[in-house]
Design a protein around this motif. Structure first.
Motif, PDB file in Angstrom:
ATOM      1  N   CYS A   9     -40.976   1.524 -11.984  1.00 28.50           N
ATOM      2  CA  CYS A   9     -41.339   2.912 -12.300  1.00 28.50           C
ATOM      3  C   CYS A   9     -42.827   3.209 -12.171  1.00 28.50           C
ATOM      4  N   LYS A  14     -37.587   9.857 -14.973  1.00 26.04           N
ATOM      5  CA  LYS A  14     -38.023  10.862 -15.950  1.00 26.04           C
ATOM      6  C   LYS A  14     -37.280  12.183 -15.755  1.00 26.04           C
ATOM      7  N   TYR A  53     -34.533  10.311 -18.569  1.00 28.35           N
ATOM      8  CA  TYR A  53     -34.666   8.944 -19.105  1.00 28.35           C
ATOM      9  C   TYR A  53     -33.283   8.336 -19.399  1.00 28.35           C
ATOM     10  N   THR A  90     -36.791  20.554 -21.119  1.00 27.71           N
ATOM     11  CA  THR A  90     -37.686  19.614 -21.779  1.00 27.71           C
ATOM     12  C   THR A  90     -38.356  20.256 -22.988  1.00 27.71           C
ATOM     13  N   GLN A 101     -45.218  16.818 -19.325  1.00 29.73           N
ATOM     14  CA  GLN A 101     -43.832  16.736 -18.856  1.00 29.73           C
ATOM     15  C   GLN A 101     -43.774  16.525 -17.350  1.00 29.73           C
ATOM     16  N   VAL A 141     -44.230  14.921 -13.592  1.00 28.93           N
ATOM     17  CA  VAL A 141     -43.949  13.558 -13.124  1.00 28.93           C
ATOM     18  C   VAL A 141     -44.963  13.087 -12.087  1.00 28.93           C
TER      19      VAL A 141
END
Lengths: 214, 450
Positions: free
Chosen positions: B76, B93, B97, B199, B207, B209
């Protein structure tokens, strides 16, 4: 407490409570009820592609791979028998709770996909690689790759398909066979690769990536 | 204007952690002997060795996530360096998750640091300058909840949270740190791939990525010098651990990412997301955040080009929540390039933010805050790494800063990272020393997680 706050909390609670697990969209690797196709799409596709044609050469292409070979590799990862670095870094965890049926299903899914060539290689290297693939290097005691992997690199049962495989991945695995004992099931390849030079590996990998295939 | 709430926000301020190197307005004296820095390094190395001995052979950036997937951190995180996500890490993500199998969702992290400022300020020198300190420790509750939900919540103890004005003694304090809880689903077949989700989080941008998000991309080790005393925009941590945000996002065909979030003051029922981070920052109503990113992957390469907008109305008088507001308009463009092919990784990011602040006080002229940050990091065998960061903070607040931070780091095992950064200021308008270069700071860290 403001109305908006209460609304937000209730909305989250409703979503949480209402979201029932869909076995056709699960990413749960420990649930044997999740169909293999779902795992292939929801999890495996992240690295290997939805149709087994991985984009990154860090990850092998699985499209049209021999079913028997995929089963053996997944079981090898699950039992930790296959221990090359990328194997244990990525695949030990992925495979640890898969059932035999899921493994068989995954192998069937990927072996049924159509393999797409990743792209052309250096023509000079490709020509040199073709010679090694078809005729071997007799002076160095290297047999032709086609003997086991098929005239078109299509593989045969436990012998993997190598046609259209990413050249970087092929080089990495040839190096693993030659210099380590991390893939004991591929012990035959240890003898085959024993006297291959780095240049030989590059050549044969370049040829495999773009070879004419069936 | 309320400059206390706006200036000097390094990346770790966004995580609710005060930077010991910059927490004080003045810096420390050069009278500190070189020997102390040496002692610091030796002591920290000793601690690193102890960690090495104590640590098992498998652990990860958020180790409970890795226990959930059974994978190594490099799956990751590019080259194992936290927090730079690989394409797979981004998918982990974005899908909430949820990949893997539920396991004990607990993990911890500790950071030891030492810093040395080139020219210290004897009047306000900090006792730990040149000495190794136990900087922060975090507890993570992180993992898969069900097939559609997962998240992580971080609670951090900051050993250098505040300083007694009379004795200069430091006091530690615990507070809520990053938090992100998600619901996600994925519709995928050979013809389409749509990930969508919700989220709940507490810092605009965390939040995200992509590594160019200010919350993740720059100076991520607690205590990093960051941009020194340069002013940073609201989007760069200005609301970190002060707000509650709810967002909806979608990622289509691994090509287009779109998100819309709204933020409100993290009080009342949401106060668990902001507890222990000093006074509450009050903003008016729901404040919008929009994000659009284009991504493309080919061979060992992948790129991202993104746009972000954040609009915030913050109460001018934080004690009068029916009064006027200061209006922050942030627009950002960011880009990222990654090359991932064993045994090498290269990640390059750039983030350019333009902010306009319209004040609620009648007659007060608007301000602008511009921030350009860029970073390139390289790893070999997921063990040896180097990075180079650039920052250029230009604003009408009198807090410009410009400089470079080269860094080298070593990850002997994936539990432990040891690194050294040197921040060189070409400009540090609000720094302790009028000569910017006198604020140059050497920073050493040992990071461990289990």
């Amino acid at each position: 407490m403001k109305t908006s706050t209460i609304t937000a909390v209730l909305a989250i609670a409703a979503i949480s409570a209402g979201c029932t697990t869909s076995p056709t969209r699960s990413r749960n690797l420990a649930d044997h009820n999740v169909p293999a196709k779902t795992l292939a799409q929801q999890v495996c596709s992240n690295c290997h592609g939805i149709d087994g044609n991985s984009v990154s050469p860090n990850f092998p292409k699985l499209a049209a791979q021999q079913e028997e070979y995929i089963v053996a590799q997944l079981k090898g990862f699950r039992s930790h028998r296959r221990a090359d670095p990328e194997g244990y870094e990525y695949m030990w965890g992925i495979s640890r709770s898969l059932s035999d049926a899921q493994i068989k299903g995954l192998a069937a899914y990927f072996s049924a996909q159509k393999s797409i060539p990743p792209g052309p290689g250096n023509p000079k290297l490709v020509a040199e690689g073709r010679k090694i693939f078809e005729s071997g290097l007799p002076a160095q005691g290297v047999p032709p790759c086609s003997t086991c992997h098929g005239d078109h690199g299509q593989g045969n049962g436990q012998f993997p398909r190598v046609a259209y495989q990413h050249s970087d991945y092929v080089i990495k695995q040839l190096t693993v066979f030659q210099r380590t004992n991390e893939r004991p099931d591929g012990v035959a390849m240890k003898a085959v690769t024993h006297s291959l030079s780095d240049k030989n590996m590059e050549a044969v990998a370049a040829y495999l990536q773009q070879m004419p295939s069936k | 204007m309320d400059i206390d709430l706006h200036e000097s926000r390094g990346a770790w301020d966004s995580l609710g952690l005060e930077n010991p190197a910059t927490a004080d307005p003045a810096r420390r004296t050069l009278a500190m002997k070189l020997g102390r820095a040496l002692v610091a390094a030796v002591a920290a190395c000793t601690m690193a060795s102890l960690l090495l001995v104590a640590a098992p052979q498998q652990a990860w950036a958020v180790p409970s996530f890795a226990r959930q997937t059974g994978q190594n951190c490099v799956a990751c995180h590019a080259g194992g360096q936290f927090p730079e996500l690989t394409p797979y890490g981004r998918m982990f993500k974005l899908t909430g998750y949820t990949i893997g199998e539920r396991s004990l969702p607990l993990a911890m992290m500790a950071v030891l640091t030492a810093n040395k400022v080139k020219v210290n300020d004897p009047a306000a020198g900090k006792p730990e300058d040149g000495s190794p300190i136990f900087n922060t420790a975090s507890l993570f509750v992180a993992g898969k909840i069900n097939d559609n939900m997962g998240g992580f919540a971080q609670i951090t103890y900051n050993n250098y949270d505040s300083q007694d004005p009379n004795t200069n003694a430091w006091a530690g304090h615990s507070g809520s740190d990053n938090l992100d809880i998600r619901y996600a689903d994925r519709l995928i077949d050979k013809h389409r791939d749509l990930i969508y989700g919700l989220t709940l989080h507490n810092n605009p941008g965390m939040q995200d990525v992509f590594n160019s998000a200010p919350a993740w991309g720059y100076g991520i080790v607690p205590g990093s010098t960051g941009v020194g005393d340069g002013a940073t925009p609201m989007l760069d941590g200005g609301l970190g651990q002060q707000v509650a945000g709810i967002g909806a996002y979608a990622y289509w065909n691994k090509t287009l990412y779109a998100e819309l979030s709204g933020y409100r003051t993290g009080d009342g029922v949401f106060s668990f997301m902001t507890q222990g981070n000093g006074g509450q920052n009050y903003i008016k109503g729901t404040n919008p955040y929009a994000r659009l990113a284009f991504t493309k992957e080919w061979g060992a390469h992948n790129i991202m080009l993104g746009l972000t907008h954040l609009d915030v109305r913050q109460y001018t008088d934080q004690t009068n929540l029916s009064g006027a507001t200061d209006h922050y308009h942030d627009n950002a463009i960011d880009a990222q390039y990654q090359y991932l092919l064993d045994p090498y990784t290269l990640t390059a990011t750039a983030t350019d933010i333009h902010e306009t602040i319209d004040y609620g006080t009648a007659g007060q002229a608007s301000d602008t805050v511009d921030s350009l940050r860029a970073k390139a990091s390289f790893t070999y065998q997921a063990k040896y790494g180097a990075s180079l960061s650039y920052f250029d903070q230009t604003n009408t607040l009198g807090a410009d800063a410009k400089g470079w931070t080269p860094e080298v780091f070593w990850t002997p095992i994936q539990n432990v990272r040891v690194g050294m950064q040197y921040t060189m200021f070409n400009n540090d308008q609000a720094g302790a020393n009028p000569n910017a270069k006198d604020n140059n700071t050497l920073f050493f860290y040992v990071w461990g997680a289990y």
